[in-house]
Design a protein around this motif. Structure first.
Motif, PDB file in Angstrom:
ATOM      1  N   SER A  36      -7.167  -1.519   6.800  1.00 18.58           N
ATOM      2  CA  SER A  36      -6.589  -0.223   7.158  1.00 18.58           C
ATOM      3  C   SER A  36      -5.342  -0.397   8.010  1.00 18.58           C
ATOM      4  O   SER A  36      -5.268  -1.262   8.874  1.00 18.58           O
ATOM      5  N   LEU A  37      -4.342   0.454   7.732  1.00 22.15           N
ATOM      6  CA  LEU A  37      -3.118   0.442   8.540  1.00 22.15           C
ATOM      7  C   LEU A  37      -3.187   1.432   9.701  1.00 22.15           C
ATOM      8  O   LEU A  37      -2.265   1.520  10.499  1.00 22.15           O
ATOM      9  N   ASP A  38      -4.260   2.170   9.737  1.00 24.07           N
ATOM     10  CA  ASP A  38      -4.469   3.128  10.820  1.00 24.07           C
ATOM     11  C   ASP A  38      -4.396   2.389  12.169  1.00 24.07           C
ATOM     12  O   ASP A  38      -5.119   1.417  12.372  1.00 24.07           O
TER      13      ASP A  38
ATOM     14  N   GLU B  36       7.929   3.333  -3.162  1.00 17.97           N
ATOM     15  CA  GLU B  36       6.941   3.646  -4.194  1.00 17.97           C
ATOM     16  C   GLU B  36       7.532   3.429  -5.584  1.00 17.97           C
ATOM     17  O   GLU B  36       6.850   2.948  -6.496  1.00 17.97           O
TER      18      GLU B  36
ATOM     19  N   PRO C 296       0.841  -1.216   0.000  1.00 18.46           N
ATOM     20  CA  PRO C 296       0.000   0.000   0.000  1.00 18.46           C
ATOM     21  C   PRO C 296       0.870   1.257   0.000  1.00 18.46           C
ATOM     22  O   PRO C 296       0.873   2.031   0.958  1.00 18.46           O
TER      23      PRO C 296
ATOM     24  N   ASP D  93      -0.229   4.723   1.099  1.00 23.13           N
ATOM     25  CA  ASP D  93      -0.708   4.950   2.459  1.00 23.13           C
ATOM     26  C   ASP D  93       0.471   5.381   3.326  1.00 23.13           C
ATOM     27  O   ASP D  93       1.403   4.602   3.530  1.00 23.13           O
TER      28      ASP D  93
ATOM     29  N   TYR E 217      -8.625  -3.395   1.139  1.00 22.38           N
ATOM     30  CA  TYR E 217      -7.315  -3.506   1.785  1.00 22.38           C
ATOM     31  C   TYR E 217      -7.496  -3.118   3.252  1.00 22.38           C
ATOM     32  O   TYR E 217      -8.047  -2.072   3.555  1.00 22.38           O
TER      33      TYR E 217
ATOM     34  N   PHE F 148       0.863   5.583   6.390  1.00 29.25           N
ATOM     35  CA  PHE F 148       1.086   4.686   7.525  1.00 29.25           C
ATOM     36  C   PHE F 148       2.071   3.567   7.175  1.00 29.25           C
ATOM     37  O   PHE F 148       2.827   3.098   8.010  1.00 29.25           O
ATOM     38  N   TYR F 149       2.020   3.140   5.892  1.00 27.84           N
ATOM     39  CA  TYR F 149       2.871   2.012   5.480  1.00 27.84           C
ATOM     40  C   TYR F 149       4.326   2.299   5.797  1.00 27.84           C
ATOM     41  O   TYR F 149       5.032   1.481   6.394  1.00 27.84           O
TER      42      TYR F 149
ATOM     43  N   ARG G 138      -2.534   3.551  -5.420  1.00 28.86           N
ATOM     44  CA  ARG G 138      -2.418   3.261  -3.991  1.00 28.86           C
ATOM     45  C   ARG G 138      -1.607   1.983  -3.747  1.00 28.86           C
ATOM     46  O   ARG G 138      -0.866   1.879  -2.775  1.00 28.86           O
TER      47      ARG G 138
END
Lengths: 453, 390
Positions: free
Chosen positions: B337-339, B52, B35, B38, B335, B40-41, B61
Motif C-alpha cells: 500500500s502507498l497509503d 496512466e 500502480p 492508485d 502490491y 497516492f502514486y 490498477r
C-alpha cells in the motif's frame, strides 16, 4: 648457484614487506639480514610516500568519500612505501579486526580506521585495542551506538573477546555481558547519509549518561570497570598472548600452525609487555621464520603487489591503471576494506578456487610479459651485462634465483624448459633476450609455486 | 559426451536450469510495475511518475514501465510472474549489505556462504561437472561463492580463457605448460596445499576447455543487442544450448541507483533488459531449449515512495520476476500500500520474504530441499512453477 643469503633476504622482504625486485635485494643483502630486520622495524626513519599527488593524476577516482579511493591509495602505499612493515601490519590487523564498507558505507571512516591500524599496528597491543574501541568505523560496524546502559547490545563486547583478542573458550557468557556493559556509552556521533549533503565521518564520543558504571565481574576480577579496564585485563591473559601469536604466525610465517612456535611468540609478547615491535623482531630472527619459505599461500593483494614490485610498475603517481589493482584483488577474492564478514577472509588454501586461480594466473602472466615495464628492462640489462649470449638453462636459473626468488620443483622446471619457444643460446643486448625473459617469467607466474609466498 | 551433456541435449530428461539476473543499485519497483490506478502514486511521484497513458496496463490498477514492451508481451503470453512487495524484515538500505543479504539468504548474521553456492553443491555433490555454476560479469558474485565448490566466472565468452594475455604459439605453449604443471600431486605429507592447487588448476582448465567449445557449436538467427547484458545472456544461451550441463547461471545489470536522472536512466535500463530477455528466450525457443529454463530477476531493494525531485532514494519493499515457459504468469503477493499510514518510514512495507521466492524455485523447480539453503522455513508461492517432470 643459489645464494642462501639472498634467498633468506628475499623471503624476509616477501613476508615483512610486499616482495622486492633484484636491486632492492642487492641492497638488503649488502646490509645483511639483521640490519634489514632492524630497518623494517624502525619505520620512523623513512618518510611515508607522498600521495596527495595521486589526486592530480587520478581525478576520476579521487572521491574522498568513496571507499574505493581509500583502497586505491592503500595499494599505492603497499607498492611504494619505504615502510612496508607498517603497511603489512595494517593489512594483518585489517584481516583480524575485519570491518567492511558494505556496512560502514563511509570512505572517510574506513580511511581513518586503516590509518589507525597503520599507526598503531606495530605498537603495543593494549594501545591498539584502546584505539580500536574508539574507532568510529568499528563502533558502527558492530552497533556500539545501540549499546546503552539500560539496553545492552553485546555485539562489540562479544567480538572483542572472540575475534579480536582471545578466542572462544577463554571466557563465559557472564564475561561477555560484563564486557559489553563496560563499553556502554562508548558511541559515535551521527553518521549523516550521503544525500543531499555528502558524507561526514562520525566521531567517537563517550556518553557518561549512557554508561553503566555499576560493579562488574570480568574474568574473575571485580570492579566498576569501563572499557579501558576491560582491555587492561584482557591483554594480561595468556589467551591474549596466544591469540596475537597465532595471528602473527598465520600471517607472517605459515598457513599450518605450529604450537611450539606460537608458544614462543606468546612468551615474547609477555616478555616485551605486549610490544608488537619487539615481538616481530623475535619472529623475524627466529629459526622457524627463516625455515618457513613458501609455506603460505599469497593473499590476492600480496600476489598483485608482489608482482607489481617485480615489474617496477606504479612507482609514479601518474601511471594510469592503478585503480584496476584493488578491483583485481576483489576478483581474486579479497576486496580490500570490504571483508566478507567480521571474521575476515578465509586464508591459506581457500584463496585458491577455480574462478580465483584463473584470475591470478591471467593477471600474473599479463603483468610479467609487459616488456615495457621498468623492472623487466632492469632484468634484461642485468643479463646483458658482460654477456653476448646466455644458455636457456642459465637464464632460467637467473630468473628463478636472482629475479623472482622462487623454488620451482624439478617437474615444473622441466615443463617450462620443454615448452619454452627458445632453447640453446639466447643472444643478449637486443629484443631476443627481453622476449626470453618475459616468456620465462610468464611461465613462472602461471606456476603452482608462484601461488606461494 | 558426459551423462550431464546427454541429459541436457536429449529431450526426454531435461534438467531444470536457473538463470539469475541481478539488477544492481536498487531497482525502483514503483516505476517498474506502476500502480497508476492508485491516486497516492501521483501524489508521491510528482516528477518521476509514469503516466496512466504511458504505462503498459496489466489490469485496471497496474502497468509496466513503457520501456518493457517485450516483457509485457511475455507477460501476456503467461510467462512472467511478478512477485510484488518483496523484501525481508528490518530492511537495510546499504546497497552492499542488502545485496549480501540476498546473496547469502542470511539477514542477521554476516555469512560468507552464497545461497547458489549451496545450490551448486547440492546439484553436483561429487563435483563431477566444474561448469555446474557459471557467472557472467566481473568476478564471482558472493551468491555463488562457497568454499570447495567450483564455480566459473566469465566476463566475455569469446575471450574467456586461461593465459589470455598471450596469443598464438606462445599461448599454446603456455597452456601446455599449465596443463602439465597443474597435476594433482600424489599424496605427500606437507604437499597438501600443492595437491589442492593442482586439483583446482585442473578443474579450472577443464572449465575453460568446456566453455570455449560453446561459441563454435552455436548458431542462431536471433540478433542480440550490443549492450553488456545482451551479450551476457547470449553467452548463457551459447553455453546452455551446447549441453555442457550448467544448471545455475548468473548475470548482472547495473546502474539502478537512480538518485537523479531517473526518468532517462530507467528508460534506458529497462529497454535493455526487456530486449535482452526477449532475445534470450527467443534464442532458446529456436534451439528447443527454453522449457527447462527459468529466469529470476531481482534487485537488492526498492526505492522510497516519495521522489526527491529528480530521482528516488534508497528504500525497501521491491519486486522480483520469474520468467519462463513453465512459469504460470500473473501477479503474486499483494502490491504494498502507498497509503502513508501503511508505509514504513517513507518506504513500501514488504509483503513477501525473498526467501519464499528462493524456496519456491528450489523446491518446485530445482528439486532441492529449500530449508538448509535459505536458513529456515519459508512458505512457498504455490503454483507459480510447473515442474519439468509434470
Amino acid at each position: 648457484m643459489v645464494d642462501e643469503n639472498r634467498r633468506t633476504i628475499a623471503h624476509l622482504l616477501r613476508r615483512a614487506g610486499f616482495g622486492a625486485g633484484p636491486a632492492e635485494i642487492d641492497a638488503a643483502s649488502a646490509a645483511g639480514y639483521e640490519a634489514t630486520v632492524n630497518a623494517l622495524l624502525q619505520p620512523e626513519i623513512f618518510d611515508r610516500p607522498d600521495e596527495d599527488i595521486l589526486e592530480r593524476f587520478h581525478s576520476e577516482h579521487c572521491d574522498e568519500e568513496s571507499p574505493r579511493w581509500v583502497a586505491i591509495k592503500w595499494v599505492f602505499r603497499m607498492i611504494n612505501s619505504e615502510r612496508p612493515l607498517e603497511e603489512k601490519m595494517a593489512l594483518m590487523w585489517h584481516g583480524v579486526f575485519a570491518t567492511g564498507w558494505a556496512k560502514v558505507t563511509n570512505g572517510q571512516m574506513m580511511s581513518r580506521q586503516y590509518e589507525m591500524l597503520r599507526d598503531h599496528g606495530l605498537g603495543d597491543f593494549r594501545t591498539l585495542l584502546e584505539k580500536l574501541s574508539r574507532d568510529p568505523a568499528m563502533l558502527y560496524w558492530l552497533d556500539q551506538q545501540t549499546n546503552h546502559a539500560d539496553a545492552v547490545n553485546e555485539n562489540y563486547g562479544r567480538e572483542l573477546l572472540e575475534l579480536f583478542s582471545m578466542g572462544r573458550g577463554n571466557y563465559n557468557e557472564d564475561d561477555v555481558r560484563s564486557c559489553a556493559r563496560a563499553f556502554t556509552g562508548w558511541t559515535l556521533t551521527h553518521v549523516l547519509p550521503r544525500y543531499p549533503t555528502g558524507y561526514w565521518p562520525a566521531e567517537f564520543v563517550f556518553n557518561a549518561d549512557d554508561h553503566d558504571d555499576g560493579g562488574k565481574t570480568f574474568l574473575g576480577e571485580t570492579g566498576n570497570f569501563d572499557g579501558d579496564d576491560i582491555i587492561e585485563i584482557i591483554v594480561r591473559q595468556r589467551a591474549a598472548g596466544v591469540f596475537v601469536a597465532s595471528e602473527i604466525y598465520k600471517f607472517f610465517v605459515a598457513d599450518e600452525p605450529d604450537e611450539e612456535a606460537i608458544g614462543q611468540i606468546a612468551d615474547s609478547y609477555f616478555a616485551n609487555n605486549y610490544d608488537l615491535r619487539e615481538v616481530m623482531r623475535f619472529v623475524f630472527n627466529s629459526d622457524f621464520f627463516k625455515q618457513s619459505m613458501f609455506k603460505r599461500v599469497k593473499s590476492p593483494i600480496e600476489f598483485i603487489v608482489g608482482t607489481v614490485r617485480l615489474t617496477g610498475q606504479y612507482k609514479e603517481a601518474s601511471q594510469f591503471g592503478l585503480a584496476r589493482l584493488p578491483k583485481l584483488s576483489g576478483m581474486m577474492g579479497q576486496e580490500i576494506l570490504n571483508p566478507p564478514t567480521v571474521e575476515g577472509w578465509h586464508t591459506g588454501r581457500e584463496w585458491i578456487d577455480s574462478a580465483f586461480l584463473v584470475e591470478r594466473v591471467n593477471y600474473a602472466t599479463q603483468e610479467l610479459t609487459n616488456s615495457d615495464a621498468p623492472g623487466l628492462a632492469d632484468m634484461a640489462s642485468r643479463v646483458n651485462d658482460g654477456r653476448t649470449s646466455i644458455s636457456t638453462s642459465d637464464l632460467m636459473d637467473i630468473c628463478t634465483s636472482e629475479f623472482v626468488h622462487i623454488d620451482l620443483d624439478d617437474e615444473t622446471k622441466k615443463v617450462i624448459t620443454d615448452e619454452l619457444s627458445t632453447s640453446g643460446e639466447v643472444a643478449c643486448g637486443g629484443n631476443e633476450i627481453v622476449e626470453a625473459i618475459t616468456e620465462i617469467l610468464a611461465f613462472i607466474g602461471a606456476s603452482k609455486e608462484y601461488q606461494m609466498a | 559426451m558426459t551423462t550431464a551433456q546427454n541429459e541436457a541435449n536429449g529431450s526426454k530428461t531435461k534438467q531444470p536450469v536457473l538463470v539469475v539476473l541481478q539488477l544492481s543499485g536498487g531497482n525502483d519497483f514503483m516505476n517498474t510495475v506502476v500502480p497508476y490506478g492508485d491516486p497516492f502514486y501521483y501524489d508521491f511521484r510528482k516528477t518521476v511518475g509514469v503516466s496512466e497513458e504511458e504505462a503498459l496496463h496489466l489490469d485496471s490498477r497496474l502497468g509496466f514501465h513503457p520501456a518493457m514492451g517485450e516483457i509485457k508481451s511475455l507477460y501476456d503470453a503467461g510467462d512472467v510472474a511478478v512477485i510484488q512487495g518483496i523484501g525481508y524484515p528490518d530492511p537495510d538500505r546499504s546497497h552492499f549489505r542488502s545485496m549480501d543479504i540476498w546473496h547469502t539468504a542470511e539477514p542477521h548474521d554476516f555469512s560468507g556462504e552464497g545461497w547458489l553456492g549451496r545450490v551448486i553443491r547440492e546439484l553436483d555433490p561429487g563435483k563431477k561437472n566444474v561448469v555446474t555454476g557459471v557467472s557472467f560479469g566481473a568476478g564471482l558474485p558472493r551468491a555463488m561463492y562457497l568454499t570447495g565448490t567450483p564455480a566459473i566466472s566469465v566476463s566475455e565468452l569469446e575471450s574467456y580463457g586461461l593465459l589470455t594475455s598471450l596469443s598464438g604459439e606462445k599461448q599454446r605453449r603456455a597452456l601446455n605448460a599449465f596443463t602439465r604443471m597443474y597435476v594433482p600431486e600424489e599424496f605427500e605429507e606437507g604437499a597438501m596445499v600443492m595437491q589442492h592447487i593442482g586439483q583446482i588448476g585442473t578443474d579450472a582448465l577443464a572449465g575453460v576447455d568446456m566453455l570455449k567449445t560453446a561459441p563454435s557449436q552455436y548458431s542462431s538467427d536471433v540478433v542480440y543487442g550490443s549492450d553488456a547484458l545482451s551479450q551476457s545472456l547470449r553467452g548463457i544461451a551459447q553455453i546452455h544450448t551446447s549441453g555442457l550441463g550448467t544448471r545455475v547461471f548468473y548475470a548482472q545489470h547495473g546502474g539502478y541507483d537512480v538518485h537523479g536522472r531517473q526518468v532517462q536512466t530507467q528508460e534506458k535500463l529497462w529497454g535493455e533488459v526487456s530486449k535482452a530477455v526477449d532475445s534470450f528466450f527467443a534464442d532458446l525457443r529456436e534451439h528447443n531449449a527454453s522449457e527447462e529454463v527459468v529466469m529470476m530477476v531481482f534487485s537488492e531493494f526498492g526505492r522510497r515512495v516519495r521522489d526527491n525531485g529528480n530521482g528516488t532514494d534508497h528504500g525497501s519493499g521491491g519486486g522480483a520476476f520469474l520468467i519462463g515457459d513453465r512459469v504460470k504468469g500473473g501477479l503474486y503477493g499483494e502490491y504494498p500500500s502507498l497509503d502513508p499510514a501503511e508505509q514504513v518510514s517513507g518506504d513500501l512495507r514488504f509483503n513477501n520474504d525473498f526467501r519464499s521466492m528462493y524456496s519456491t524455485v528450489l523446491d518446485d523447480w530445482l528439486n532441492i530441499q529449500p530449508d538448509p539453503i535459505v536458513n529456515g522455513h519459508f512458505e512457498k508461492f504455490n503454483g507459480i512453477l510447473n515442474p519439468l517432470s509434470s
